[in-house]
Design an enzyme around this catalytic site. Sequence first.
Site, PDB file in Angstrom:
ATOM      1  N   CYS A   2      92.262  70.490   5.359  1.00 42.49           N
ATOM      2  CA  CYS A   2      92.002  70.223   3.934  1.00 42.49           C
ATOM      3  C   CYS A   2      91.746  68.724   3.721  1.00 42.49           C
ATOM      4  O   CYS A   2      91.727  67.944   4.664  1.00 42.49           O
ATOM      5  CB  CYS A   2      93.197  70.641   3.095  1.00 42.49           C
ATOM      6  SG  CYS A   2      93.890  72.246   3.545  1.00 42.49           S
TER       7      CYS A   2
HETATM    8  N1  GLN Z   1      97.466  74.747   7.015  1.00 40.01           N
HETATM    9  C1  GLN Z   1      97.303  74.430   5.635  1.00 40.01           C
HETATM   10  C2  GLN Z   1      96.764  75.620   4.839  1.00 40.01           C
HETATM   11  O1  GLN Z   1      96.490  76.645   5.359  1.00 40.01           O
HETATM   12  C3  GLN Z   1      96.395  73.243   5.462  1.00 40.01           C
HETATM   13  C4  GLN Z   1      95.020  73.607   5.886  1.00 40.01           C
HETATM   14  C5  GLN Z   1      94.133  72.487   6.159  1.00 40.01           C
HETATM   15  O2  GLN Z   1      94.472  71.314   6.265  1.00 40.01           O
HETATM   16  N2  GLN Z   1      92.942  72.898   6.349  1.00 40.01           N
HETATM   17  O3  GLN Z   1      96.627  75.516   3.669  1.00 40.01           O
END
Ligand code: GLN
Length: 254
Positions: A2
Amino acid sequence: MCRHVGYLGPPVPLRSVLTDPPFGLYRQAWAPRRQRHGTVNADGFGIGWYAGGDPVPARYRRAVPIWADPSLPDLARVIRSSAILAAVRSATPGTATGEEAAAPFASGPWLFSHNGALDGWPKSAEPLAVRLNVCVLDLEALVDSAFLWALVLGRLRSGEPADVALAATICAVEAAGGSGRFNFLLTDGRSVAATAAGDTLWFRQAGGTVTVASEPADDEPGWTEVPDRHVLRALPSGVIVRPLTAATEGIGIR
Ligand code: GLN
């Protein structure tokens, strides 16, 4: 992976942090420039902010991509705050969907976001939960980020400073056999703490404001990259960056 952003400074409309910057969080949802894992962040978004005189933040979270929410432009135009934390999500396989799984996670005055993944989620969380004393049933959502947030919150509640709690959580997860990417962002509305551990992290401190973000929101000068495996503590008046290991020196990793 994210993307997330935190802002502290004089009150500004949410849009000046989210949608106005040419390469800000809004644009990072579909065209991040420095993201190391994943290409778009279309699995929801969340914004947390503080209103004057109230230590407990408000949150607005949706499961849709940030560009697909017709209500956001109006909210972002009229809501002003001096402390904002927001994130766009690219869900890790095996995690829950829905707005409750989108950052920021919250408790009391705290807002928390995680860029990254706990390797092997959800299986890997079982032994970690036992060793690190977390009840998975208590999590805000069945997401690796909510699990990591529970660990951070436990440390905050035991009195650890925010940057120490973030760094110590990473060290404790790794000492217990966990691995992954752990870029955390945390605020209580007065200061911001953040880690670089597996992905990018930048900050810009200028004119009584500080912005901490996964990546620069524009090509103007003043952005500084945080080296990997470092933790930052930011106020509008100054930023301190130190290695994770320096922040956790002297506290028992448990
Ligand atoms: N693992 C976290 C989620 O699923 C953050 C994901 C990310 O950084 N892409 O929301």
